[in-house]
Motif scaffolding. Structure first.
Motif, PDB file in Angstrom:
ATOM      1  N   LYS A 160       0.816  -1.219   0.000  1.00  0.00           N
ATOM      2  CA  LYS A 160       0.000   0.000   0.000  1.00  0.00           C
ATOM      3  C   LYS A 160       0.850   1.270   0.000  1.00  0.00           C
ATOM      4  N   ILE A 161       2.150   1.147   0.222  1.00  0.00           N
ATOM      5  CA  ILE A 161       3.037   2.317   0.233  1.00  0.00           C
ATOM      6  C   ILE A 161       3.149   2.887  -1.177  1.00  0.00           C
ATOM      7  N   SER A 162       3.067   4.176  -1.289  1.00  0.00           N
ATOM      8  CA  SER A 162       3.134   4.841  -2.593  1.00  0.00           C
ATOM      9  C   SER A 162       4.442   4.502  -3.311  1.00  0.00           C
ATOM     10  N   ILE A 163       4.311   3.985  -4.526  1.00  0.00           N
ATOM     11  CA  ILE A 163       5.497   3.668  -5.318  1.00  0.00           C
ATOM     12  C   ILE A 163       6.258   4.933  -5.671  1.00  0.00           C
TER      13      ILE A 163
ATOM     14  N   VAL B  47       4.027   4.669 -13.464  1.00  0.00           N
ATOM     15  CA  VAL B  47       3.417   4.326 -12.187  1.00  0.00           C
ATOM     16  C   VAL B  47       1.968   4.799 -12.202  1.00  0.00           C
ATOM     17  N   SER B  48       1.045   3.853 -12.032  1.00  0.00           N
ATOM     18  CA  SER B  48      -0.368   4.197 -11.889  1.00  0.00           C
ATOM     19  C   SER B  48      -0.630   4.515 -10.424  1.00  0.00           C
ATOM     20  N   LYS B  49      -1.061   5.740 -10.154  1.00  0.00           N
ATOM     21  CA  LYS B  49      -1.301   6.134  -8.766  1.00  0.00           C
ATOM     22  C   LYS B  49      -2.567   5.501  -8.207  1.00  0.00           C
ATOM     23  N   SER B  50      -3.584   5.312  -9.049  1.00  0.00           N
ATOM     24  CA  SER B  50      -4.835   4.730  -8.564  1.00  0.00           C
ATOM     25  C   SER B  50      -4.664   3.258  -8.213  1.00  0.00           C
ATOM     26  N   LEU B  51      -3.891   2.528  -9.031  1.00  0.00           N
ATOM     27  CA  LEU B  51      -3.660   1.109  -8.778  1.00  0.00           C
ATOM     28  C   LEU B  51      -2.434   0.870  -7.904  1.00  0.00           C
ATOM     29  N   ASN B  52      -1.584   1.903  -7.782  1.00  0.00           N
ATOM     30  CA  ASN B  52      -0.291   1.803  -7.084  1.00  0.00           C
ATOM     31  C   ASN B  52       0.513   0.602  -7.601  1.00  0.00           C
TER      32      ASN B  52
END
Length: 284
Positions: free
Chosen positions: A13-16, A51-56
């Motif tokens: 769940k940590i932001s890539i 990097v997709s922020k919604s899918l992380n």
């Protein structure tokens, strides 16, 4: 203070984007839904790492592979899931301490070295030219390394490290053969130059060739080896720092300056660029 231990579920769940920033990689394009990076897994000049922020999740279009945050740290650092979780715990808490050398313990890279010879392949010479590197300088420090990875054949410019592993670079490939380590080049001087990677070394000496006679060199090959470098500093009267200008490089620079009185920050002339090679390509 007890270190935070993450579960795999928490780590995913940590932001890539945040994890990449911690590891020294900043986006070239950043929107509300996605971020694009120059691939941290290989060498490229146009960003194809999404990097997709919604899918992380991340996807490297050049490699045709992707995954979650844990996958990325394992791939990027050549480490186990357990070691990746230790790094991601620092990202999660905001405790941006330098990664310890033991966290950079390299698993078997799968790269088998087949042949080492002087750099002569036209593709490698063209790659050096594209990055403004004097081929004579590269031939003085590096070799042409041929290898296989799971039966696939490749060749790159290689810089051997202190433990007989290789840093390998070509236009499409950026990797290390096991074991990963720093590289110390001695010329019998009292001045040590500290840089992060192979192309920092080649860029600096291309622009200032007299340094070959005036200084010794310590190439980190990974900022995770920062603490491992400190004993080397004790034998020099001056330690000059030419580190990258990203967040990780600046943090490592501050660590050295605050730890050793003989260290001098020499990065002022390329402050506006990411690193020495980016500066060389704009000015040479």
């Amino acid at each position: 203070m007890k270190k935070e231990k993450l579960s795999c579920e928490q780590a995913r769940k940590i932001s890539i984007v945040k994890a990449l920033e911690f590891l020294g990689h900043l986006p070239t394009r950043n929107t509300e839904k996605e971020a694009w990076f120059l691939s941290p897994l290989r060498s490229e000049t146009q960003a194809s790492f999404k990097v997709s922020k919604s899918l992380n999740c991340w996807y490297d279009h050049g490699l045709g592979k992707g995954g979650n945050c844990i996958d990325l740290v394992c791939e990027l650092q050549n480490i186990t899931i357990r070691e990746a979780l230790a790094i991601l715990a620092q990202v999660n808490t905001g405790n941006f301490a330098l990664p310890k050398a033991q966290q950079a313990k390299v698993k078997e890279s799968g790269i088998v070295i087949r042949q080492v010879k002087p750099i002569q392949h036209p593709a490698l010479l063209a790659y050096l030219k594209s990055r403004k590197i004097n081929p004579v300088v590269a031939q003085g420090f590096c070799q042409e390394v041929h290898y296989t990875i799971k039966e696939k054949y490749g060749f790159s410019i290689g810089l051997k490290n202190n433990s007989e592993g290789w840093e390998l670079r070509n236009k499409y490939f950026k990797a290390s053969s096991s074991p990963k380590d720093l590289r110390w080049i001695t010329n019998g001087t009292q001045n040590l130059i500290v840089i992060e990677g192979m192309f920092d070394l080649l860029s600096l000496v291309t622009r200032f060739p007299n340094l070959i006679r005036e200084a010794d060199f310590l190439i980190l090959n990974s900022i995770a080896f920062a603490e491992k470098t400190l004993p080397y500093f004790d034998t020099y009267t001056t330690v000059e720092l030419y580190l990258d200008q990203d967040k990780a490089g600046r943090k490592t620079n501050s660590f050295f300056l605050n730890t050793t009185a003989t260290c001098i920050d020499k990065s002022s002339f390329y402050k506006a660029e990411k690193d020495l090679n980016a500066w060389l390509m704009k000015t040479h």
